[in-house]
Design a protein around this motif. Structure first.
Motif, mmCIF file in Angstrom:
data_model
loop_
_atom_site.group_PDB
_atom_site.id
_atom_site.type_symbol
_atom_site.label_atom_id
_atom_site.label_comp_id
_atom_site.label_asym_id
_atom_site.label_seq_id
_atom_site.Cartn_x
_atom_site.Cartn_y
_atom_site.Cartn_z
ATOM 1 N N THR A 1 84.052 1.709 -24.672
ATOM 2 C CA THR A 1 83.414 2.945 -25.148
ATOM 3 C C THR A 1 82.089 3.203 -24.425
ATOM 4 N N PHE A 2 81.374 2.127 -24.075
ATOM 5 C CA PHE A 2 80.060 2.313 -23.445
ATOM 6 C C PHE A 2 80.185 2.771 -21.985
ATOM 7 N N ASN A 3 81.441 2.874 -21.478
ATOM 8 C CA ASN A 3 81.630 3.526 -20.168
ATOM 9 C C ASN A 3 81.116 4.965 -20.241
ATOM 10 N N LEU A 4 81.067 5.520 -21.456
ATOM 11 C CA LEU A 4 80.543 6.887 -21.624
ATOM 12 C C LEU A 4 79.059 6.968 -21.247
ATOM 13 N N GLY A 5 78.406 5.798 -21.189
ATOM 14 C CA GLY A 5 76.989 5.774 -20.789
ATOM 15 C C GLY A 5 76.779 5.134 -19.434
ATOM 16 N N GLY A 6 77.881 4.737 -18.750
ATOM 17 C CA GLY A 6 77.717 4.202 -17.395
ATOM 18 C C GLY A 6 78.296 2.819 -17.140
ATOM 19 N N TRP A 7 78.838 2.144 -18.173
ATOM 20 C CA TRP A 7 79.501 0.861 -17.888
ATOM 21 C C TRP A 7 80.802 1.116 -17.126
ATOM 22 N N ARG A 8 81.394 0.028 -16.611
ATOM 23 C CA ARG A 8 82.647 0.194 -15.854
ATOM 24 C C ARG A 8 83.652 -0.886 -16.257
ATOM 25 N N SER B 1 71.014 7.332 -38.841
ATOM 26 C CA SER B 1 71.114 5.992 -38.236
ATOM 27 C C SER B 1 71.667 4.953 -39.211
ATOM 28 N N HIS B 2 71.546 5.214 -40.519
ATOM 29 C CA HIS B 2 72.071 4.244 -41.488
ATOM 30 C C HIS B 2 73.597 4.319 -41.592
ATOM 31 N N LYS B 3 74.125 5.522 -41.336
ATOM 32 C CA LYS B 3 75.585 5.685 -41.441
ATOM 33 C C LYS B 3 76.292 5.465 -40.103
ATOM 34 N N CYS B 4 75.658 5.820 -38.996
ATOM 35 C CA CYS B 4 76.315 5.805 -37.671
ATOM 36 C C CYS B 4 76.742 4.384 -37.293
ATOM 37 N N ILE B 5 77.952 4.258 -36.764
ATOM 38 C CA ILE B 5 78.444 2.946 -36.315
ATOM 39 C C ILE B 5 78.560 2.896 -34.782
ATOM 40 N N ALA B 6 77.991 3.885 -34.098
ATOM 41 C CA ALA B 6 77.998 3.912 -32.618
ATOM 42 C C ALA B 6 79.405 3.934 -32.032
ATOM 43 N N CYS B 7 80.351 4.522 -32.760
ATOM 44 C CA CYS B 7 81.745 4.515 -32.280
ATOM 45 C C CYS B 7 81.942 5.476 -31.119
ATOM 46 N N LEU B 8 81.061 6.469 -31.014
ATOM 47 C CA LEU B 8 81.027 7.474 -29.933
ATOM 48 C C LEU B 8 82.204 8.441 -29.936
ATOM 49 N N ALA B 9 82.888 8.564 -31.081
ATOM 50 C CA ALA B 9 83.926 9.607 -31.203
ATOM 51 C C ALA B 9 83.309 10.969 -30.918
ATOM 52 N N CYS B 10 82.098 11.192 -31.394
ATOM 53 C CA CYS B 10 81.455 12.506 -31.210
ATOM 54 C C CYS B 10 81.219 12.788 -29.725
ATOM 55 N N ALA C 1 82.770 11.397 -27.114
ATOM 56 C CA ALA C 1 84.033 11.484 -26.368
ATOM 57 C C ALA C 1 84.743 12.815 -26.610
ATOM 58 N N ASN C 2 84.581 13.367 -27.826
ATOM 59 C CA ASN C 2 85.401 14.531 -28.186
ATOM 60 C C ASN C 2 84.661 15.859 -28.150
ATOM 61 N N CYS C 3 83.396 15.874 -27.761
ATOM 62 C CA CYS C 3 82.645 17.139 -27.746
ATOM 63 C C CYS C 3 83.184 18.050 -26.630
ATOM 64 N N PRO C 4 83.754 19.205 -26.973
ATOM 65 C CA PRO C 4 84.351 20.048 -25.930
ATOM 66 C C PRO C 4 83.309 20.593 -24.945
ATOM 67 N N ASP C 5 82.055 20.734 -25.400
ATOM 68 C CA ASP C 5 81.008 21.265 -24.508
ATOM 69 C C ASP C 5 80.331 20.157 -23.687
ATOM 70 N N GLN C 6 80.688 18.919 -23.987
ATOM 71 C CA GLN C 6 80.109 17.745 -23.305
ATOM 72 C C GLN C 6 78.579 17.765 -23.311
#
Ligand SMILES: Cc1cc2nc3c(=O)[nH]c(=O)nc-3n(C[C@H](O)[C@H](O)[C@H](O)COP(=O)(O)O)c2cc1C
Ligand code: SF4
Ligand code: SF4
Length: 273
Positions: free
Chosen positions: A124-131, A223-232, A234-239
């Motif tokens: 999932t962290f490839n969304l921030g630059g991992w490979r 921040s208390h609820k977020c689990i850093a899953c990054l669904a938001c 990955a799925n944002c149509p406007d990126q």
């Protein structure tokens, strides 16, 4: 024989493997019902497990375990001694505490866990630059899913009377694992943000957030609820949603894992019986 496959998948890898496993079961003559518990609203519905001879649970590995909200949801189930199987998708790093800790929860909820597996999935962290695992799951992973479905079916039917055997022991305590879960925001991703960018307010990030952490109108994340899953993200149509640049932590992560990018991406999945 009727089987349920219940899956949590924020960015689609685990759901992809679940579809493959479902097809494999069906080819073996098994009737399969699929359930997706990623959305908060789906985790608030009751799944009647009484018609099934076996339940397969699929999760991504989040900070060495199944995602926190999935673990909490598992604790609401009662297994009545039913057979269960596990599988995980993971991004190339530590995965074994996930098998052990999830089996423990299911055992405490009175399921009998007969098998487990791990399959590579683009980190999932490839969304921030991992490979890590950029093209996974791939064909060899799908072939392994075939073996997993067959071995699991043999255990569900009783043709193979075994249950899931010894697993690698986690060297981390529950408190340490909780600490890793909290630290990921500070060290790796930070919270997802629009960083002031305008968007079409389609609401998808709020509607599909598995924890109710995202406010689409303000773009603020709890921040208390977020689990850093990054669904938001990955799925944002406007990126327009992004996380921290994760590249500075990439070399450090490879170093910690005593591996190179090339070796990491050669990793194969595994079945545990
Ligand atoms: C918050 C978070 C923590 C993660 N922690 C791990 C980890 O400990 N080990 C690992 O190998 N992969 C880790 N990953 C990568 C995911 O397990 C992998 O990308 C998975 O295939 C994602 O599944 P999904 O697409 O079904 O959400 C993590 C991902 C996220 C979002
Ligand atoms: S998913 Fe993207 S476009 Fe839609 S409301 Fe969220 S940030 Fe805006
Ligand atoms: S706000 Fe947090 S929990 Fe919700 S989808 Fe985004 S990363 Fe996942």
């Amino acid at each position: 024989m009727k089987v349920a496959i219940i899956v949590f998948s924020a960015t689609g890898n685990t759901a992809r493997m679940a579809r493959e496993i479902k097809t494999n079961f069906e080819t073996l003559g098994v009737a399969v019902d699929g359930y997706d518990i990623t959305a908060l609203s789906d985790r608030q519905k009751t799944i009647d497990i009484s018609p099934y001879q076996g339940i397969v649970f699929g999760f991504p590995v989040h900070s060495l375990r199944a995602p926190r909200v999935a673990r909490e949801w598992l604790r609401t189930l009662t297994g009545h001694g039913k057979k269960a199987a596990l599988f995980f998708t993971y991004g190339g790093f530590t995965v074994h505490p996930a098998h052990q800790s999830t089996r423990q929860i299911l055992t405490e909820q009175n399921f009998s866990v007969v098998s487990s597996a791990e399959f590579p999935g683009a980190h999932t962290f490839n969304l921030g630059g991992w490979r890590a695992f950029p093209d996974r799951p791939n064909e060899p992973d799908f072939n392994l899913a075939q073996d997993y479905a067959q071995a699991t079916l043999n255990r569900f039917t009783g043709e193979d009377p075994g249950i899931l055997g010894d697993l690698d022991h986690s060297i981390y305590s529950g408190e340490q694992l909780d600490g890793f879960e909290r630290l990921r925001f500070k060290i790796v991703t930070q919270l997802p943000t629009r960083a002031g960018r305008e968007c079409s307010l389609c609401m998808a990030c709020e509607d599909e957030c598995p924890t109710g952490a995202m406010d689409a109108v303000t773009g603020e994340v709890d921040s208390h609820k977020c689990i850093a899953c990054l669904a938001c993200v990955a799925n944002c149509p406007d990126q327009v949603l992004s996380i921290n640049d994760t590249t500075p932590f990439w070399a450090f992560k490879l170093d910690m894992g005593k591996t190179t990018e090339q070796d990491l991406n050669l990793q194969q999945g595994k079945i545990y019986l």
